[in-house]
Motif scaffolding. Structure first.
Motif, short mmCIF file in Angstrom:
data_model
loop_
_atom_site.label_atom_id
_atom_site.label_comp_id
_atom_site.label_asym_id
_atom_site.label_seq_id
_atom_site.Cartn_x
_atom_site.Cartn_y
_atom_site.Cartn_z
N GLY A 113 0.83 -1.20 0.00
CA GLY A 113 0.00 0.00 0.00
C GLY A 113 0.86 1.24 0.00
N GLY A 114 0.21 2.37 -0.12
CA GLY A 114 0.96 3.61 -0.10
C GLY A 114 0.05 4.81 -0.04
N HIS A 115 0.64 5.92 0.34
CA HIS A 115 -0.08 7.17 0.48
C HIS A 115 0.20 8.06 -0.72
CE1 HIS A 115 -0.28 11.39 2.39
NE2 HIS A 115 -1.53 10.99 2.23
N ASP B 287 -0.49 -10.06 -2.03
CA ASP B 287 -1.78 -10.75 -1.81
C ASP B 287 -2.93 -9.76 -1.72
OD1 ASP B 287 -0.78 -13.60 -1.33
OD2 ASP B 287 0.42 -12.46 0.11
N GLY B 288 -2.61 -8.49 -1.55
CA GLY B 288 -3.66 -7.47 -1.46
C GLY B 288 -3.07 -6.08 -1.59
N LEU B 289 -3.94 -5.12 -1.86
CA LEU B 289 -3.53 -3.73 -2.07
C LEU B 289 -4.38 -2.83 -1.19
CD1 LEU B 289 -2.17 -1.39 -3.76
CD2 LEU B 289 -4.09 -1.65 -5.36
N VAL B 290 -3.72 -1.88 -0.52
CA VAL B 290 -4.43 -0.88 0.27
C VAL B 290 -3.98 0.50 -0.20
CG1 VAL B 290 -4.98 -0.01 2.56
CG2 VAL B 290 -4.46 -2.43 2.26
N LEU B 291 -4.92 1.32 -0.62
CA LEU B 291 -4.63 2.67 -1.07
C LEU B 291 -5.00 3.66 0.03
CD1 LEU B 291 -6.08 2.39 -4.69
CD2 LEU B 291 -3.67 2.39 -4.02
N PHE B 292 -4.07 4.53 0.36
CA PHE B 292 -4.27 5.54 1.39
C PHE B 292 -4.31 6.90 0.70
CE2 PHE B 292 -2.22 1.92 3.26
CZ PHE B 292 -2.62 1.85 4.59
N ALA B 293 -5.51 7.46 0.53
CA ALA B 293 -5.66 8.74 -0.17
C ALA B 293 -4.94 8.71 -1.50
CB ALA B 293 -5.14 9.89 0.71
N SER B 294 -5.22 7.68 -2.28
CA SER B 294 -4.51 7.47 -3.53
C SER B 294 -5.39 6.72 -4.51
CB SER B 294 -3.21 6.71 -3.27
OG SER B 294 -2.44 6.61 -4.45
N SER C 275 -8.44 -2.48 -0.96
CA SER C 275 -9.15 -1.53 -0.11
C SER C 275 -8.65 -0.13 -0.44
CB SER C 275 -8.90 -1.82 1.37
OG SER C 275 -9.43 -3.06 1.75
N SER C 276 -9.57 0.77 -0.71
CA SER C 276 -9.23 2.16 -0.99
C SER C 276 -9.78 3.01 0.15
CB SER C 276 -9.84 2.61 -2.32
OG SER C 276 -9.66 4.00 -2.52
#
Length: 244
Positions: A131-133, A148-155, A169-170
Motif C-alpha cells: 500500500g501507499g499514500h 496478496d492485497g492492495l491498500v490505497l491511502f488517499a490514492s 481496499s481504498s
C-alpha cells in the motif's frame, strides 16, 4: 566540424549535469519531516519494535506473533517516519508487521526495487499487503501483482487492476484537497469490481501521516487518535481477509 562536435558534446554534458542537479535539489529540498511527538510515542510503545534498516523502517509486534505484513510506500517528499504513528495500531493491536520504504530520492517513481526487496527483510511472513499514500499508492498499484492485497491511502491507481483477483481496499478522506473524492471516483474503474471503497469523514490528505499540513489540502476535522483507530480497523480488516 571537430570543434562543432566538441561544442555539442560539451553542451549536452552540461545540460545533463544541470538536469541531475535540478532533480537532486527538487527531491531533497522541502521534504516534509516527521512530527516528533507522534514518532516518540511509537518509539516508547512497548508493544512495538521499530527497526530502521536504512532502506526501510520495520515495525513489528514485540511478541513476535505476526503472520501478515504490509509494505507501505510514502507519499512524495514525505519522511517515512511520518507514517509510523498512524500505522502503529496495526502493529500493536492487529499484529501486522509494517515495512515503510525509503524511496529513492524521496520519490517512489524513482524506486526500481521489487516488492521482494522489502518483504525479504522480514523472514517468516509469506502473506503481504502492499500500500501507499498519495503518489506512494500509485507505485503500490504497480507492485500489487506480486502481493496478496492492495491498500490505497488517499490514492488511486494509474495502471489497470480491474481484472485481477487482488483484495483491494481504498481508504480516502472527505476533506482531501489533493486526492479529492472526485479523483478517487474517476479512477475507480481501474480497480476490481469488489474493491472496498471507504471514505473517512473529516480526513484530509495530511491526516494519513504526521508531517504537518500541505498546500492545497483541505482542513481536517478528525482527531489523530480517531484517525489511527479508523486506519487500524480498516487495514486490519484487509489484513484479516488475506491472512493464512
Amino acid at each position: 566540424m571537430k570543434r562543432v562536435l566538441i561544442w555539442i558534446g560539451a553542451t549536452l554534458g552540461a545540460l545533463i549535469v544541470l538536469a541531475v542537479v535540478a532533480l537532486l535539489l527538487y527531491a531533497n529540498i522541502g521534504v516534509m519531516g516527521a512530527e516528533p511527538g507522534p514518532l516518540q510515542a511509537v518509539r516508547d510503545d512497548p508493544a512495538i519494535v521499530l527497526d530502521d534498516t536504512g532502506d526501510s523502517i520495520v515495525m513489528s509486534p514485540a511478541d513476535g506473533a505476526s503472520t501478515v505484513g504490509l509494505v507501505f510506500i510514502p507519499g512524495a517528499k514525505v519522511d517515512p517516519l511520518a507514517y509510523a504513528s498512524k500505522l502503529s495500531g496495526l502493529v500493536a493491536e492487529e499484529g501486522v508487521t509494517v515495512v515503510i520504504t525509503r524511496p529513492t530520492l524521496n520519490l517512489a517513481f524513482f524506486d526500481l526495487r521489487p516488492l521482494s526487496a522489502f518483504t525479504d527483510e522480514v523472514p517468516g511472513i509469506d502473506t503481504w499487503l502492499v500500500g501507499g499514500h498519495s503518489l506512494g499508492g500509485v507505485k503500490a498499484c504497480q507492485l500489487a501483482p506480486d502481493a496478496d492485497g492492495l491498500v490505497l491511502f488517499a490514492s488511486y491507481c494509474a495502471n489497470d487492476l480491474s481484472a485481477s483477483d487482488l483484495t483491494v481496499s481504498s481508504i480516502s478522506g472527505s476533506e482531501d484537497g489533493l486526492s479529492t473524492p472526485a479523483k478517487i471516483d474517476a479512477a475507480r474503474p481501474l480497480l476490481p469490481a469488489d474493491a472496498e471503497m471507504v471514505q473517512i469523514a473529516g480526513a484530509a490528505h495530511s491526516s494519513f501521516g504526521d508531517y504537518g499540513l500541505q498546500p492545497g489540502d483541505g482542513t481536517p476535522s478528525i482527531s489523530d487518535p480517531d484517525m489511527i483507530a479508523r486506519l487500524t480497523e480498516l487495514v486490519g480488516a484487509a489484513a484479516a481477509s488475506v491472512a493464512p
